[in-house]
Structure formats: structure tokens, C-alpha cells
Design a protein around this motif. Structure first.
Motif, short mmCIF file in Angstrom:
data_model
loop_
_atom_site.label_atom_id
_atom_site.label_comp_id
_atom_site.label_asym_id
_atom_site.label_seq_id
_atom_site.Cartn_x
_atom_site.Cartn_y
_atom_site.Cartn_z
N ASP A 126 -4.22 -15.97 6.63
CA ASP A 126 -4.87 -15.60 7.88
C ASP A 126 -4.29 -14.33 8.51
OD1 ASP A 126 -2.47 -16.49 9.15
OD2 ASP A 126 -3.26 -18.55 9.12
N THR A 127 -3.16 -13.87 7.99
CA THR A 127 -2.56 -12.68 8.57
C THR A 127 -2.13 -11.74 7.46
OG1 THR A 127 -1.61 -14.22 10.16
CG2 THR A 127 -0.96 -11.92 10.36
N VAL A 128 -2.76 -10.57 7.41
CA VAL A 128 -2.49 -9.63 6.34
C VAL A 128 -1.64 -8.48 6.88
CG1 VAL A 128 -3.56 -7.98 4.76
CG2 VAL A 128 -4.61 -10.22 5.13
N ILE A 129 -0.46 -8.32 6.30
CA ILE A 129 0.43 -7.25 6.75
C ILE A 129 0.46 -6.14 5.70
CG2 ILE A 129 2.76 -6.67 7.51
CD1 ILE A 129 3.16 -9.67 8.11
N VAL A 130 -0.03 -4.99 6.09
CA VAL A 130 -0.17 -3.89 5.13
C VAL A 130 0.97 -2.89 5.29
CG1 VAL A 130 -1.69 -2.04 4.31
CG2 VAL A 130 -2.69 -4.16 5.23
N VAL A 182 -5.49 6.86 7.41
CA VAL A 182 -6.77 6.75 8.12
C VAL A 182 -7.78 6.00 7.25
CG1 VAL A 182 -8.77 8.07 8.96
CG2 VAL A 182 -6.45 8.76 9.63
N GLN A 183 -7.80 6.32 5.98
CA GLN A 183 -8.71 5.62 5.05
C GLN A 183 -8.37 4.13 4.94
OE1 GLN A 183 -11.55 6.72 3.85
NE2 GLN A 183 -11.03 8.57 5.03
N VAL A 184 -7.08 3.86 4.80
CA VAL A 184 -6.64 2.47 4.70
C VAL A 184 -7.06 1.71 5.96
CG1 VAL A 184 -4.63 0.94 4.63
CG2 VAL A 184 -4.71 2.97 3.16
N LYS A 185 -6.87 2.37 7.10
CA LYS A 185 -7.20 1.71 8.37
C LYS A 185 -8.69 1.38 8.43
CE LYS A 185 -7.07 1.82 13.32
NZ LYS A 185 -6.43 2.21 14.56
N LYS A 186 -9.50 2.34 7.99
CA LYS A 186 -10.96 2.13 8.00
C LYS A 186 -11.35 0.90 7.20
CE LYS A 186 -13.43 6.38 8.70
NZ LYS A 186 -13.61 7.64 7.96
N VAL A 187 -10.72 0.78 6.05
CA VAL A 187 -11.03 -0.32 5.15
C VAL A 187 -10.63 -1.66 5.75
CG1 VAL A 187 -10.46 -1.38 2.94
CG2 VAL A 187 -10.92 1.08 3.08
N CYS A 188 -9.43 -1.70 6.34
CA CYS A 188 -8.94 -3.03 6.70
C CYS A 188 -9.12 -3.38 8.18
CB CYS A 188 -7.51 -3.25 6.23
SG CYS A 188 -6.31 -2.16 6.95
N ASN A 189 -9.62 -2.48 8.98
CA ASN A 189 -9.97 -2.78 10.36
C ASN A 189 -8.93 -3.67 11.08
OD1 ASN A 189 -11.53 -2.84 12.65
ND2 ASN A 189 -12.70 -4.65 12.00
N CYS A 192 0.82 -1.22 0.00
CA CYS A 192 0.00 0.00 0.00
C CYS A 192 0.85 1.27 0.00
CB CYS A 192 -0.96 0.00 1.19
SG CYS A 192 -2.51 -0.81 0.83
N ASP A 193 2.15 1.11 -0.21
CA ASP A 193 2.97 2.31 -0.43
C ASP A 193 2.94 2.59 -1.92
OD1 ASP A 193 4.74 4.29 -0.83
OD2 ASP A 193 6.43 3.37 0.22
N LEU A 194 2.07 3.51 -2.32
CA LEU A 194 1.92 3.80 -3.74
C LEU A 194 2.54 5.15 -4.06
CD1 LEU A 194 -1.77 2.57 -3.86
CD2 LEU A 194 0.32 1.26 -4.31
N VAL A 195 3.32 5.65 -3.11
CA VAL A 195 3.93 6.97 -3.28
C VAL A 195 5.37 6.85 -3.76
CG1 VAL A 195 4.57 9.10 -2.12
CG2 VAL A 195 2.42 7.97 -1.54
N ARG A 196 6.18 6.07 -3.04
CA ARG A 196 7.57 5.95 -3.45
C ARG A 196 7.64 5.06 -4.69
NH1 ARG A 196 11.55 3.32 0.43
NH2 ARG A 196 12.10 2.20 -1.48
N PRO A 197 8.33 5.53 -5.72
CA PRO A 197 8.33 4.83 -7.01
C PRO A 197 8.66 3.33 -6.92
CG PRO A 197 9.50 6.92 -7.19
CD PRO A 197 9.14 6.76 -5.76
N LYS A 246 -8.27 1.25 -1.79
CA LYS A 246 -8.81 0.25 -2.71
C LYS A 246 -7.93 -1.01 -2.70
CE LYS A 246 -9.20 -0.44 -7.61
NZ LYS A 246 -8.41 0.14 -8.70
N VAL A 247 -6.62 -0.80 -2.70
CA VAL A 247 -5.69 -1.94 -2.66
C VAL A 247 -5.92 -2.75 -1.39
CG1 VAL A 247 -3.28 -2.66 -2.58
CG2 VAL A 247 -3.96 -0.74 -4.06
#
Ligand SMILES: Nc1nc2c(ncn2[C@@H]2O[C@H](COP(=O)(O)OP(=O)(O)O)[C@@H](O)[C@H]2O)c(=O)[nH]1
Ligand SMILES: [Mg+2]
Length: 446
Positions: free
Chosen positions: A187-191, A208-215, A140-145, A172-173
Motif C-alpha cells: 500500500d505504500t511505494v517508496i521510490v 520529472v518523468q518518474v514523478k509523472k508516472v507514479c503520481n 529507481c537509482d539506475l545511475v550509481r553502479p 519504466k521501473v
């Protein structure tokens, strides 16, 4: 490893060597020692508020009766300092709060750029995989190339699946990654998320948005131990925006001064969960406050001092017992007290855990406490009257005690015989100082 704490460790060693050997210490001695420690902490870049709190509580406790009046005040002082440092680091190791493997647990990594999030995500994934979980890494790091590519390479190295998309929409990712995890039995998702050079509103808003999505079950700040106390402000900012559940300290192998490690827990109240200790993907360890505290205070030296402090306390108790025996004789109750005291010393095992090379090597079953436990059970099954006067212990009472303690009459008889022998010895030598040690030894054996 652990170069970072060397300097502070040297100061502690000096202070302790100076004070531990003293047979009496004054309030002035304590103040001087604490002043030296305070300077060492400030030099290590520990947060000022943390230092102040540490100094005040240490002085207050060290000036108490227990230290100044004790047989070896220097040792007691060292123990107090050790306990305070330990408290700063969080007392006990904290584990990740993962759910069972029938559901998905999400771990969100966040922090400044270069802190070690991406490497850390892979290191943690490797560890969880080795523990039998099925991790998924999410880019989910879509900033650094090159960020996605970096995580892909790492994922491949450790043979863990990765979820990535060609987009700029991090939430979205994250969302699609969860679906992917469910479909693929992870069973374990590391974002892994994007960091910035400093705390910045865009970054916060996105996470904050990412956190909302993935709880997530864990929202973890990854912080560079080399940052010193400035890390405290970063942690506060992240915590306010995202409610952290824990912290990971990376680059523990550096020669940083250690301020971050000593400030973070007490300022944020969040446990330090892991530490990164090098460039390799296996350089990753759970954070054991006891080991780090021992390390900071000069390991070998201090460990033995802490141990001695404990012993000294036992000695004082023993002395009290001697006086009592000289006056009233030794009773089964005294024997019970002794047994329980020896049992308490089981904590020596914890201390040993901190010695380099010993950690994890000590097998609980190697310490034979079963004999003592049975002896304790027998005396516990006696009434108060019986404990005070063993002469009333006739056959029917012995039978009852054996039943009550889950032992045999033979064992009860043996204990009483041993007690009588000890009692006799006690009376003969009740003025002999070495006796307590002998007594303890006798109990340890079979
Ligand atoms: N020596 C050492 N280097 C580390 C450690 N953790 C990360 N690094 C290095 O720090 C740099 C930044 O790490 P990275 O994971 O890309 O940071 P991110 O920007 O937070 O994702 C990389 O060169 C890593 O190899 C560590 O525990 N020890
Ligand atoms: Mg990264």
C-alpha cells in the motif's frame, strides 16, 4: 545525538542567563541580546534572510508593552525568542499525507548524491512496516553502479519487498513497480531516485518523468543537515522543478552547525517531516519542532523559563483579580475565570513533552481535570445574574443548574459551599499575596 546544535545552544544559554534574571530590561538590553542571537544564528550558517526576518520580528515584539511592562520581562523575552525559533522550525509536527491502505500511496525521494536517500528510504519503510503498512521499495537509482544492490541489501535486512529491474529507464521501473505493488498487496511505494553531486538538468528531467508516472502523494527532498545554508538553493531548485511536499533532514547526529534545520522550513515553506539521526536503520525520527526548539534554546533551562513566563502572566492576572476582590468581592464569575485559567495551563503538558526522557511518557489521563470540568460546567449553566449574586441561588435554580450542567444538585450545592468558603477567605485575605496560589491548590484537589 544532537551534537550539531551544541554551539548555538551555548550562545542562547548565555544570552538568556544574562537577561532572564533582570527585573527590568531596557530597549538597549533587548537590542544587545538580539544582536548576540543574530551572530549565533549566522555562525550556525542560518540563511541571512531568515536571520534578518527573525531579528526584526523579535525586536518589534520584545519592545512591545507585554514585555517591558511585565513583572518579569526577561522571561517574556525568552518566551518570544522560543516562539520565533519554533516558528522557524515549523511549529507543529507534520505527518505524511498517506492515503488509506485500500489504495497505493507513493512517496518519491529525491536529493543530491550522498544525502541519505537510499538509507532513508529503507528507514522509512521499516517505520511504516512497524506501523502496519505494507511498503514496497523501488530502486529507481539506475545511475550509481551499486545503488540497486545497496537498496536490495537494506530491503532484505528489514524484510520489505523491493522492486528492481536491469535497465536504465527509471520511469519504466516506476511504472512496473506500481503494477507489482498492486499485485502483491503493497500500500505504500517508496521510490528511491538517482542524485547528482549538484543540481543538474539531466537528473531533474529524469525525476520529472518518474514523478509523472507514479503520481506521488509525497515528493520529498532528502537533505544532508551538514550542508548548512547551501541546502536552501538546492531545495529551491528541486521545488521549482518538482513541487516538493516536504523535507527530510539526515545526519542530525553530526556536528553540523544547524543552519539547514533553521533555514529550510521558512525559506521553502515545506515542512520537515523526519530526521535521520545515525547509521542504524532505526535511527530515524519524526521531526518535532517543539523538541528541537527546546533543544536549541538549551532545553532544561529554557523550558523552565518558558513555563515561568507563563506563570508570571498568570500572576499578573491574579493581581488584577485581587484588586477587584478588595473592591467588589469575589463572584462566581471570578471563580469561573480562575477555573478556565487553570485549564489553559494544561499546555504545561506540551512543555513537558520537550524534556528529554519525558516525551511520550505523559499520559493525559494522569492529569485529573474532570473535577474542574464539572465545576466549570456548573457555573456555565448559571445566568449572568446568578454568577454575580450567588444569594439568589434557591432550590429550584440549583435544580435547573444541575440539569443544565449534567451534574447533580449535590454537586451544585458542594460547589456553592466551596465558593462561599473561598469568598470569605478572599475577603479576609484579599491583601495577602500568597492567597492566589492557595486558592488554585484548593481547586486542583477533589
Ligand atoms: N551518521 C549518519 N549517516 C547517515 C545518515 N543517513 C545516511 N547516512 C550515511 O550517508 C551515506 C550516504 O547515504 P545514502 O543513503 O547512500 O545516500 P544517497 O546517495 O542519497 O542515496 C551512507 O554512508 C549512509 O550510511 C544519518 O542520518 N546519519
Ligand atoms: Mg542512493
Amino acid at each position: 545525538m544532537f551534537i550539531m546544535l551544541e554551539k548555538i545552544t551555548n550562545t542562547f544559554s548565555d544570552v538568556f542567563r544574562n537577561i532572564a534574571g533582570k527585573s527590568t530590561i531596557s530597549e538597549k538590553n533587548i537590542e544587545d541580546a538580539v544582536e548576540q542571537i543574530k551572530n549565533a544564528l549566522l555562525e550556525a550558517d542560518v540563511n541571512l534572510r531568515v536571520v534578518r526576518r527573525f531579528v526584526n520580528s523579535t525586536i518589534e515584539e520584545a519592545k512591545g508593552e507585554k514585555v517591558l511592562r511585565s513583572v518579569a520581562p526577561g522571561q517574556q523575552f525568552v518566551k518570544i525568542v522560543y516562539d520565533k525559533i519554533l516558528a522557524l522550525l515549523g511549529d507543529k509536527k507534520t505527518d505524511l499525507q498517506l492515503k488509506g491502505q485500500d489504495t497505493i500511496s507513493t512517496i518519491l525521494f529525491l536529493g543530491l548524491q550522498g544525502a541519505g536517500k537510499t538509507t532513508g528510504a529503507a528507514k522509512l519503510a521499516l517505520r511504516l512496516k512497524n506501523e502496519g503498512r505494507k511498503p514496497l521499495l523501488v530502486a529507481c537509482d539506475l545511475v550509481r553502479p551499486a545503488a540497486i544492490e545497496q537498496l536490495s541489501v537494506l530491503a532484505e535486512k528489514i524484510d520489505v519487498p523491493i522492486y528492481k529491474e536491469d535497465t536504465k529507464d527509471a520511469p519504466k521501473v516506476a511504472k512496473n513497480a506500481l503494477t507489482f505493488a498492486a499485485k502483491n498487496g503493497c500500500d505504500t511505494v517508496i521510490v528511491d531516485t538517482a542524485g547528482r553531486l549538484q543540481v543538474d538538468e539531466d537528473m531533474m528531467a529524469e525525476i520529472v518523468q518518474v514523478k509523472k508516472v507514479c503520481n506521488p502523494v509525497e515528493t520529498i527532498l532528502v537533505a544532508d543537515a551538514m550542508m548548512g545554508q547551501s541546502v536552501v538553493d538546492v531545495a529551491k531548485a528541486f521545488d521549482e522543478a518538482l513541487s516538493l511536499t516536504g523535507v527530510i533532514l539526515t545526519k542530525f547526529d553530526s556536528d553540523a552547525r544547524g543552519g539547514a534545520a533553521l533555514s529550510l522550513k521558512s525559506v521553502t515553506g515545506k515542512p520537515i517531516l523526519f530526521m535521520g539521526t545515525g547509521e542504524k536503520l532505526t535511527d530515524w525520527e519524526p521531526f518535532f519542532p517543539e523538541r528541537i526548539a527546546g533543544r536549541i534554546l538549551g532545553m532544561g533551562d529554557v523550558v523552565s523559563l518558558v513555563e515561568k513566563a507563563q506563570e508570571t502572566f498568570e500572576e499578573e492576572e491574579a493581581e488584577k483579580l485581587q484588586k477587584k476582590i478588595a473592591k467588589e468581592g469575589f463572584s462566581l464569575q471570578d471563580m469561573l475565570d480562575q477555573l478556565q485559567r487553570v485549564k489553559k495551563m494544561g499546555s504545561i503538558q506540551n512543555i513537558l513533552e520537550m524534556v528529554p526522557g519525558m516525551a511520550g511518557q505523559i499520559d493525559e489521563s494522569q492529569i485529573d481535570t474532570s473535577v474542574m470540568k464539572r465545576q466549570e460546567a456548573i457555573i456555565l449553566s448559571m445566568t449572568k445574574k446568578e454568577r454575580e449574586n450567588h444569594l439568589i441561588l434557591g432550590p429550584s435554580r440549583r435544580k435547573r443548574i444541575a440539569r443544565g450542567s449534567g451534574t447533580s444538585v449535590g454537586e451544585v450545592n458542594k460547589l456553592i459551599k466551596q465558593f462561599e468558603k473561598t469568598r470569605l477567605m478572599m475577603r479576609k485575605f484579599s491583601k495577602n499575596k500568597g492567597l492566589q496560589a492557595q486558592f488554585m491548590q484548593q481547586f486542583g484537589g477533589k
